[in-house]
Motif scaffolding. Sequence first.
Motif, PDB file in Angstrom:
ATOM      1  N   THR A 124      -3.529   2.719   5.785  1.00 55.15           N
ATOM      2  CA  THR A 124      -4.254   1.548   6.431  1.00 55.15           C
ATOM      3  C   THR A 124      -3.445   0.718   7.205  1.00 55.15           C
ATOM      4  OG1 THR A 124      -5.262   1.795   4.261  1.00 55.15           O
ATOM      5  CG2 THR A 124      -5.401  -0.251   5.850  1.00 55.15           C
ATOM      6  N   ASN A 125      -4.048   0.469   8.437  1.00 58.19           N
ATOM      7  CA  ASN A 125      -3.882  -0.585   9.435  1.00 58.19           C
ATOM      8  C   ASN A 125      -4.099  -1.917   9.066  1.00 58.19           C
ATOM      9  OD1 ASN A 125      -1.920   1.648  10.826  1.00 58.19           O
ATOM     10  ND2 ASN A 125      -3.943   2.126  12.294  1.00 58.19           N
ATOM     11  N   LYS A 126      -3.275  -2.452   9.890  1.00 56.21           N
ATOM     12  CA  LYS A 126      -3.937  -4.100   9.314  1.00 56.21           C
ATOM     13  C   LYS A 126      -5.158  -4.220   9.659  1.00 56.21           C
ATOM     14  CE  LYS A 126      -4.744  -4.810  14.431  1.00 56.21           C
ATOM     15  NZ  LYS A 126      -4.157  -6.423  16.149  1.00 56.21           N
ATOM     16  N   LEU A 127      -5.221  -4.924   8.578  1.00 60.71           N
ATOM     17  CA  LEU A 127      -6.831  -5.199   8.138  1.00 60.71           C
ATOM     18  C   LEU A 127      -7.126  -6.828   8.942  1.00 60.71           C
ATOM     19  CD1 LEU A 127      -6.442  -5.745   4.061  1.00 60.71           C
ATOM     20  CD2 LEU A 127      -7.830  -4.210   5.415  1.00 60.71           C
ATOM     21  N   ILE A 128      -8.597  -6.105   9.808  1.00 59.02           N
ATOM     22  CA  ILE A 128      -9.186  -8.228  10.197  1.00 59.02           C
ATOM     23  C   ILE A 128     -10.801  -8.410   8.892  1.00 59.02           C
ATOM     24  CG2 ILE A 128     -10.372  -8.992  12.589  1.00 59.02           C
ATOM     25  CD1 ILE A 128      -7.412  -7.256  12.697  1.00 59.02           C
ATOM     26  N   PHE A 129      -9.644  -9.999   9.019  1.00 58.84           N
ATOM     27  CA  PHE A 129     -10.856 -10.490   7.985  1.00 58.84           C
ATOM     28  C   PHE A 129     -12.034 -11.328   8.432  1.00 58.84           C
ATOM     29  CE2 PHE A 129      -8.482  -9.790   4.117  1.00 58.84           C
ATOM     30  CZ  PHE A 129      -7.589  -9.470   4.116  1.00 58.84           C
ATOM     31  N   GLY A 130     -13.221 -10.907   7.493  1.00 56.23           N
ATOM     32  CA  GLY A 130     -14.205 -11.983   8.258  1.00 56.23           C
ATOM     33  C   GLY A 130     -13.457 -13.164   7.802  1.00 56.23           C
TER      34      GLY A 130
ATOM     35  N   SER B 154       0.915  -1.188  -0.311  1.00 55.69           N
ATOM     36  CA  SER B 154      -0.481  -0.338  -0.023  1.00 55.69           C
ATOM     37  C   SER B 154       0.923   1.069   0.303  1.00 55.69           C
ATOM     38  CB  SER B 154      -0.886   0.399   1.082  1.00 55.69           C
ATOM     39  OG  SER B 154       0.085   0.226   2.406  1.00 55.69           O
ATOM     40  N   LEU B 155       0.588   2.184   0.389  1.00 57.56           N
ATOM     41  CA  LEU B 155       0.946   3.784  -0.082  1.00 57.56           C
ATOM     42  C   LEU B 155       0.471   4.580   0.587  1.00 57.56           C
ATOM     43  CD1 LEU B 155       2.503   4.681  -1.489  1.00 57.56           C
ATOM     44  CD2 LEU B 155       1.187   5.785  -3.262  1.00 57.56           C
ATOM     45  N   VAL B 156       1.376   5.279   1.652  1.00 58.99           N
ATOM     46  CA  VAL B 156       1.226   5.834   2.697  1.00 58.99           C
ATOM     47  C   VAL B 156       1.042   7.021   2.602  1.00 58.99           C
ATOM     48  CG1 VAL B 156       2.294   7.178   5.090  1.00 58.99           C
ATOM     49  CG2 VAL B 156       2.718   4.897   4.715  1.00 58.99           C
ATOM     50  N   GLY B 157      -0.328   8.137   3.037  1.00 61.60           N
ATOM     51  CA  GLY B 157      -0.360   9.397   2.737  1.00 61.60           C
ATOM     52  C   GLY B 157      -1.195   9.653   1.100  1.00 61.60           C
ATOM     53  N   ARG B 158      -1.674   8.966   0.531  1.00 64.77           N
ATOM     54  CA  ARG B 158      -2.750   9.135  -0.732  1.00 64.77           C
ATOM     55  C   ARG B 158      -4.262   8.565   0.021  1.00 64.77           C
ATOM     56  NH1 ARG B 158      -0.006   8.780  -5.086  1.00 64.77           N
ATOM     57  NH2 ARG B 158      -1.912   9.653  -6.076  1.00 64.77           N
TER      58      ARG B 158
END
Lengths: 114, 115
Positions: B100-106, A94-98
């Motif tokens: 986006t931090n860690k994704l918590i999945f179903g 992913s890319l931070v800050g977008r």
Amino acid sequence: DAGVTQSPTHLIKTRGQQVTLRCSPKSGHDTVSWYQQALGQGPQFIFQYYEEEERQRGNFPDRFSGHQFPNYSSELNVNALLLGDSALYLCASSLVGRTDSSQYFGAGTRLSVL
Amino acid sequence: QQQVKQSPQSLIVQKGGISIINCAYENTAFDYFPWYQQFPGKGPALLIAIRPDVSEKKEGRFTISFNKSAKQFSLHIMDSQPGDSATYFCAASKTSGGATNKLIFGTGTLLAVQP
């Protein structure tokens, strides 16, 4: 535009061994996250790397460690392998800050521990 | 509080029908809700995502409906096709610092679209 690439595709190890998995992020991305997906389950977050540092970590033991290189690629290392470590290991970038900070996944590395 | 509950576990739909998958979350700090599609032997592919400031988002045949007060969100696949047969995962995350931090999945929904 290359997507997230992971290597190797498949790997077979025995209990107690160590393994290194590799990930190259999508072009232009600077953040790499690693997930473990057991058969029939949703992915479980292992850790995330940004600017060559571990930014966040899930509930995995210290046997799981990682590294991010200056070119944003990353490695996942697992020591003292257990049978329960058998899973699909997924890398997401992913890319931070977008506006779009979505995580995009690679095809994964299938690890079998015998 | 970190769980995301997904239902149903499996779903069979006729070609041309509507597939509906539901998810519920507990952590009100979550502010990013993506849906992923996964085919056997492949990694999850991002389908569509939504943030809590809108109640619905549509992209092609895929629509997310979001109910902030109920802490629920759902995926609707219109005009379902056999090629849509796959496992679908909802997820939730809390963004911070533009990341986006860690994704918590179903737990996933196995969809089969019958011709």
